[in-house]
Design an enzyme around this catalytic site. Structure first.
Site, PDB file in Angstrom:
ATOM      1  CB  CYS A 108      40.489  43.817  37.204  1.00 24.51           C
ATOM      2  SG  CYS A 108      41.079  42.383  37.868  1.00 24.51           S
ATOM      3  CB  CYS A 111      38.685  38.348  38.579  1.00 23.99           C
ATOM      4  SG  CYS A 111      39.880  39.125  39.984  1.00 23.99           S
ATOM      5  CB  CYS A 113      40.402  43.955  41.333  1.00 22.86           C
ATOM      6  SG  CYS A 113      40.658  42.441  41.723  1.00 22.86           S
TER       7      CYS A 113
HETATM    8 FE    FE Z   1      40.315  41.404  40.058  1.00 22.00          FE
END
Ligand code: FE
Length: 204
Positions: A108, A111, A113
């Site tokens: 990700c 961030c 995920c």
């Molecule tokens: Fe994320």
């Protein structure tokens, strides 16, 4: 008053992130915004019940059952739900299958995920700035650092997870596992092999 590091009052306090979490929890509880029992329940779920063993069961089923594999590739959320696995951060799952031509790897970039219902809580490295930036820029180098060296002819495809879509890598079934049942196959499926930074272990 004389003191050394050992009996300094600060040493009685938890490290800063833990302290901040504790402080937040105290405030939210005092304001009636969270129920400590509900919080304990969530933590207990992700510490003891949800984890990579669930994803491993999905992979082992796909390796054993061609019809299930087809359903998993067509609609991973529904196929995973067939094994009674579902939950937050797994509402829109996509399964990507490794082949001799293509190795899949998940990141990700924004961030962290991650498909919680099948893999649990993400490992620290998955959330690190270094992994998030380098997985896209130099995936083969990152893989080598994880101990994965791919054949020259196998290309790497990197999937960027989002709040909408979470990916599960279906690794290739290891050679020499023809006689194994689903439970035995599941034990070969590592967490990292389902992120794409690892490979399944071989048969014993
Ligand atoms: Fe994320």
């Amino acid at each position: 008053m004389p003191h050394d590091d050992h009996d300094h009052p600060h040493s009685l306090l938890p490290p800063e992130p833990a302290l901040r979490v504790k402080a937040l929890e105290t405030i939210l509880t005092a304001k009636g915004l969270v129920d400590p029992a509900a919080l304990d329940e969530i933590l207990d779920t992700y510490e003891r019940k949800v984890g990579p063993h669930l994803g491993a069961a999905v992979v082992a089923r796909a390796w054993s059952d061609p019809d299930y594999r087809a359903r998993l590739l067509a609609d991973a959320t529904a196929a995973i739900a067939e094994l009674e696995i579902s939950g937050r951060q797994g509402e829109h799952m996509v399964a990507v299958e490794n082949t001799p031509e293509t190795h899949n790897m998940v990141v990700c970039t924004l961030c962290s995920c991650y498909p919680w219902p099948v893999l649990g809580i993400p490992p620290g490295w998955y959330k690190s700035d270094a992994y998030r930036a380098r997985a896209v820029r130099e995936p083969r180098k990152v893989l080598a650092e994880f101990g994965v060296t791919l054949p020259d002819g196998q290309k790497v495809r990197v999937w960027d997870s989002t709040a909408e879509v979470r990916y599960l890598v279906i690794p290739m079934r290891p050679a020499g596992t023809e006689g194994l049942d689903e439970a035995a196959l599941a034990r070969l499926v590592t967490r990292d092999s389902m992120i794409g930074t690892g490979l399944p272990t071989g048969p014993a």
